[in-house]
Motif scaffolding. Structure first.
Motif, PDB file in Angstrom:
ATOM      1  N   SER A 101       0.823  -1.204   0.000  1.00 45.61           N
ATOM      2  CA  SER A 101       0.000   0.000   0.000  1.00 45.61           C
ATOM      3  C   SER A 101       0.862   1.262   0.000  1.00 45.61           C
ATOM      4  CB  SER A 101      -0.921   0.025   1.224  1.00 45.61           C
ATOM      5  OG  SER A 101      -1.572   1.292   1.324  1.00 45.61           O
ATOM      6  N   TYR A 102       0.464   2.236  -0.805  1.00 47.26           N
ATOM      7  CA  TYR A 102       1.210   3.489  -0.898  1.00 47.26           C
ATOM      8  C   TYR A 102       1.111   4.325   0.375  1.00 47.26           C
ATOM      9  CZ  TYR A 102      -3.357   5.652  -1.706  1.00 47.26           C
ATOM     10  OH  TYR A 102      -4.652   6.075  -1.569  1.00 47.26           O
ATOM     11  N   LEU A 103       0.210   3.958   1.294  1.00 49.41           N
ATOM     12  CA  LEU A 103       0.076   4.681   2.557  1.00 49.41           C
ATOM     13  C   LEU A 103       0.635   3.894   3.738  1.00 49.41           C
ATOM     14  CD1 LEU A 103      -3.378   6.517   2.346  1.00 49.41           C
ATOM     15  CD2 LEU A 103      -1.116   7.551   2.646  1.00 49.41           C
ATOM     16  N   SER A 104       1.375   2.846   3.468  1.00 50.12           N
ATOM     17  CA  SER A 104       2.000   2.070   4.540  1.00 50.12           C
ATOM     18  C   SER A 104       3.483   2.420   4.625  1.00 50.12           C
ATOM     19  CB  SER A 104       1.840   0.571   4.273  1.00 50.12           C
ATOM     20  OG  SER A 104       2.511  -0.178   5.267  1.00 50.12           O
ATOM     21  N   TYR A 105       3.947   2.640   5.857  1.00 42.44           N
ATOM     22  CA  TYR A 105       5.337   3.032   6.106  1.00 42.44           C
ATOM     23  C   TYR A 105       5.938   2.082   7.143  1.00 42.44           C
ATOM     24  CZ  TYR A 105       3.509   7.077   3.688  1.00 42.44           C
ATOM     25  OH  TYR A 105       2.906   7.888   2.757  1.00 42.44           O
ATOM     26  N   PRO A 106       6.343   0.885   6.703  1.00 43.38           N
ATOM     27  CA  PRO A 106       6.821  -0.133   7.643  1.00 43.38           C
ATOM     28  C   PRO A 106       8.180   0.221   8.226  1.00 43.38           C
ATOM     29  CG  PRO A 106       7.046  -0.903   5.385  1.00 43.38           C
ATOM     30  CD  PRO A 106       6.307   0.393   5.312  1.00 43.38           C
ATOM     31  N   VAL A 107       8.423  -0.259   9.453  1.00 42.38           N
ATOM     32  CA  VAL A 107       9.714  -0.014  10.108  1.00 42.38           C
ATOM     33  C   VAL A 107      10.583  -1.266  10.131  1.00 42.38           C
ATOM     34  CG1 VAL A 107       8.770   1.833  11.535  1.00 42.38           C
ATOM     35  CG2 VAL A 107       8.813  -0.506  12.435  1.00 42.38           C
ATOM     36  N   ASN A 108      10.012  -2.414   9.772  1.00 44.23           N
ATOM     37  CA  ASN A 108      10.800  -3.641   9.673  1.00 44.23           C
ATOM     38  C   ASN A 108      10.428  -4.373   8.392  1.00 44.23           C
ATOM     39  OD1 ASN A 108       8.508  -5.423  10.127  1.00 44.23           O
ATOM     40  ND2 ASN A 108       8.633  -4.893  12.301  1.00 44.23           N
ATOM     41  N   GLY A 109      11.119  -5.466   8.124  1.00 43.35           N
ATOM     42  CA  GLY A 109      10.864  -6.227   6.914  1.00 43.35           C
ATOM     43  C   GLY A 109       9.791  -7.285   7.052  1.00 43.35           C
ATOM     44  N   GLY A 110       9.120  -7.302   8.213  1.00 45.81           N
ATOM     45  CA  GLY A 110       8.012  -8.219   8.417  1.00 45.81           C
ATOM     46  C   GLY A 110       8.402  -9.685   8.351  1.00 45.81           C
ATOM     47  N   GLN A 111       7.386 -10.512   8.210  1.00 44.19           N
ATOM     48  CA  GLN A 111       7.616 -11.944   8.094  1.00 44.19           C
ATOM     49  C   GLN A 111       8.502 -12.304   6.900  1.00 44.19           C
ATOM     50  OE1 GLN A 111       6.892 -13.323  11.125  1.00 44.19           O
ATOM     51  NE2 GLN A 111       5.626 -14.917  10.220  1.00 44.19           N
ATOM     52  N   PRO A 112       8.377 -11.624   5.748  1.00 43.52           N
ATOM     53  CA  PRO A 112       9.262 -11.975   4.627  1.00 43.52           C
ATOM     54  C   PRO A 112      10.742 -11.869   4.986  1.00 43.52           C
ATOM     55  CG  PRO A 112       7.442 -10.645   3.835  1.00 43.52           C
ATOM     56  CD  PRO A 112       7.342 -10.646   5.331  1.00 43.52           C
ATOM     57  N   ALA A 113      11.138 -10.759   5.611  1.00 43.01           N
ATOM     58  CA  ALA A 113      12.552 -10.601   5.965  1.00 43.01           C
ATOM     59  C   ALA A 113      12.988 -11.628   7.000  1.00 43.01           C
ATOM     60  CB  ALA A 113      12.804  -9.185   6.484  1.00 43.01           C
ATOM     61  N   LEU A 114      12.113 -11.919   7.974  1.00 44.17           N
ATOM     62  CA  LEU A 114      12.464 -12.895   9.008  1.00 44.17           C
ATOM     63  C   LEU A 114      12.697 -14.278   8.415  1.00 44.17           C
ATOM     64  CD1 LEU A 114      10.091 -12.047  11.999  1.00 44.17           C
ATOM     65  CD2 LEU A 114      12.520 -11.511  11.766  1.00 44.17           C
ATOM     66  N   LEU A 115      11.796 -14.714   7.531  1.00 47.95           N
ATOM     67  CA  LEU A 115      11.953 -16.069   6.977  1.00 47.95           C
ATOM     68  C   LEU A 115      13.134 -16.139   6.022  1.00 47.95           C
ATOM     69  CD1 LEU A 115      10.249 -18.620   7.587  1.00 47.95           C
ATOM     70  CD2 LEU A 115       9.249 -16.487   8.391  1.00 47.95           C
ATOM     71  N   ALA A 116      13.340 -15.090   5.223  1.00 46.08           N
ATOM     72  CA  ALA A 116      14.516 -15.066   4.354  1.00 46.08           C
ATOM     73  C   ALA A 116      15.783 -15.079   5.202  1.00 46.08           C
ATOM     74  CB  ALA A 116      14.474 -13.832   3.458  1.00 46.08           C
ATOM     75  N   GLY A 117      15.775 -14.278   6.269  1.00 50.85           N
ATOM     76  CA  GLY A 117      16.930 -14.239   7.153  1.00 50.85           C
ATOM     77  C   GLY A 117      17.143 -15.532   7.909  1.00 50.85           C
ATOM     78  N   ASN A 118      16.059 -16.176   8.311  1.00 52.24           N
ATOM     79  CA  ASN A 118      16.174 -17.452   9.006  1.00 52.24           C
ATOM     80  C   ASN A 118      16.824 -18.500   8.109  1.00 52.24           C
ATOM     81  OD1 ASN A 118      14.130 -20.012  10.426  1.00 52.24           O
ATOM     82  ND2 ASN A 118      15.572 -18.767  11.591  1.00 52.24           N
ATOM     83  N   GLY A 119      16.482 -18.466   6.812  1.00 51.82           N
ATOM     84  CA  GLY A 119      17.129 -19.376   5.877  1.00 51.82           C
ATOM     85  C   GLY A 119      18.618 -19.135   5.790  1.00 51.82           C
ATOM     86  N   ILE A 120      19.018 -17.849   5.731  1.00 47.33           N
ATOM     87  CA  ILE A 120      20.445 -17.524   5.688  1.00 47.33           C
ATOM     88  C   ILE A 120      21.135 -17.975   6.966  1.00 47.33           C
ATOM     89  CG2 ILE A 120      22.116 -15.635   5.589  1.00 47.33           C
ATOM     90  CD1 ILE A 120      20.064 -14.084   3.896  1.00 47.33           C
ATOM     91  N   GLN A 121      20.484 -17.743   8.105  1.00 45.97           N
ATOM     92  CA  GLN A 121      21.079 -18.108   9.386  1.00 45.97           C
ATOM     93  C   GLN A 121      21.279 -19.624   9.504  1.00 45.97           C
ATOM     94  OE1 GLN A 121      18.811 -16.864  12.828  1.00 45.97           O
ATOM     95  NE2 GLN A 121      20.506 -17.208  14.240  1.00 45.97           N
ATOM     96  N   LEU A 122      20.325 -20.395   8.983  1.00 47.38           N
ATOM     97  CA  LEU A 122      20.394 -21.846   9.114  1.00 47.38           C
ATOM     98  C   LEU A 122      21.265 -22.496   8.036  1.00 47.38           C
ATOM     99  CD1 LEU A 122      16.666 -22.714   9.975  1.00 47.38           C
ATOM    100  CD2 LEU A 122      18.569 -22.234  11.534  1.00 47.38           C
TER     101      LEU A 122
END
Length: 385
Positions: A101-122
């Motif tokens: 959404s053009y009116l959303s201003y997230p401060v983190n990468g949400g679940q996508p970043a966590l799962l992508a990062g979890n894959g890198i970590q593992l």
């Protein structure tokens, strides 16, 4: 407004509205937010699409200037906010609309970043990986994101995708499947990888505790299996109440958005909680929802301070953010900016402007940093789909 599910059968986030109220009292004690009164309205999202939409409609009716630091896995809240031009600042990061959404201003990468990062970590630690995730719309992409993170370090990684209801009371069958799949030989043919343990990672929100309770009750079959998860499913409060260093999470790999809870960068938040939460047990400084709400209101305050007008409106907030205002969160995230040039070239989540995660491990009953730096997962996210 801050909304979140409270007293539901699935994931609950009472600390988020509680943190918002404490922040408002803190602002009041300092004479306002850049001279403006901050009035916070909270709403129980009820963990339903109808509840999320009802909170958004109430925000419109109440004339709020922004929805800040809120949680919903249902994107039904976004349409009413867009129709009224109300920005959504710092959501928890679990619904797709937060990153489109053009009116959303997230401060983190949400679940996508966590799962992508979890894959890198593992990737460098596990021989085989089984993911247990919700059988829901929000959970459908998690396996592909985890797999993308795993293959970012080496080719031909296989991942077992195990679906589970996010309001179940027992996960024995899923736990058994996860152990079996994680222990299967990998298909790379590399002898060295046979020395790595299998890993079971779960992302079930509040029900992750229930899953790992079922998991630990399985009979010991001698397999070398490590467990893992992401912040929001496993955190310091869960580690504490399940036995700390003698509990099932000792040695677990955990991917987060922010520094570990004991990091000194959280000291300001802890002081506000101590002085203005009035002993509200819902406000746990180690809770990722509380932390996200703190960061979201920090962003709001800095944006308000950048607006040279007597009256703050939804339009002036959104305009200021869209112009590329760079916001510091005092080291809790990389500096944030939501201009067009900051968008991620990924159609599924272009508004992930914070592509960083942290790697943590449970050691001595405490979640501690596995490495000091933030880890950028931008390339993994763009290659996942």
């Amino acid at each position: 407004m801050t909304f979140a599910p409270v007293d539901t059968r699935a994931t609950n986030m009472p600390g988020m509205p509680a943190m918002a109220r404490a922040y408002a009292r803190w602002v009041e004690s300092r004479g306002g937010m850049d001279g403006h009164e901050l009035r916070v309205i909270t709403c129980n999202e009820q963990n339903t699409p109808e509840g999320a939409a009802a909170c958004a409609r109430r925000a419109v009716k109440e004339g709020v200037v922004a929805v800040v630091g809120s949680y919903s896995q249902y994107g039904t809240f976004m349409a009413p906010l867009e129709a009224a031009g109300i920005p959504f600042i710092g959501g928890y990061g679990i619904s797709e609309e937060e990153f489109t959404s053009y009116l959303s201003y997230p401060v983190n990468g949400g679940q996508p970043a966590l799962l992508a990062g979890n894959g890198i970590q593992l990737a460098g630690s596990c021989g085989g990986v089984a993911l247990v995730r919700p059988d829901s719309l929000a959970g459908d992409d998690l396996s592909q994101l985890l797999h993308s993170g795993l293959t970012s370090d080496r080719d031909h990684t296989t991942t077992a995708d195990i679906l589970a209801k996010d309001d179940a009371t027992d996960y024995t069958e899923q736990a058994r499947q996860a152990r079996t799949q994680a222990a299967k030989p990998r298909d790379t043919g590399a002898e060295a990888e046979g020395d790595r343990p299998g890993c079971v990672t779960a992302a079930l929100g509040d029900r992750t505790e229930t899953f790992f309770d079922s998991y630990r009750r399985l009979p010991d079959d001698g397999r070398d299996i490590r467990i893992a998860s992401v912040i929001g499913s496993v955190g310091q409060p869960l580690v504490d109440r399940t036995g700390g260093r003698s509990g099932p999470f000792e040695g677990a790999y955990v991917t987060g958005w922010y520094p570990e809870a004991d990091d000194r960068r959280w000291d300001a938040m802890r002081e506000v909680i101590d002085e203005h939460a009035f002993g509200d047990n819902a406000v746990d400084p180690a809770d990722a929802g509380v932390q996200t709400t703190w960061i979201a209101y920090t962003v709001l305050e800095k944006v308000v301070g950048a607006i040279d007008r007597d009256t703050i409106t939804p339009r002036t907030l959104a305009y200021t953010l869209d112009q590329g205002l760079q916001v510091s969160t005092d080291g809790l995230t990389p500096e944030l900016r939501w201009g067009y040039e900051d968008m991620l070239p990924a159609p599924s989540f272009p508004r992930i402007v914070n592509r960083s995660v942290t790697f943590q491990i449970v050691k001595g009953g405490r979640l501690v940093a596995a490495q000091d730096e933030f880890v950028d997962v931008a390339d993994t996210l763009t290659s996942a789909f």
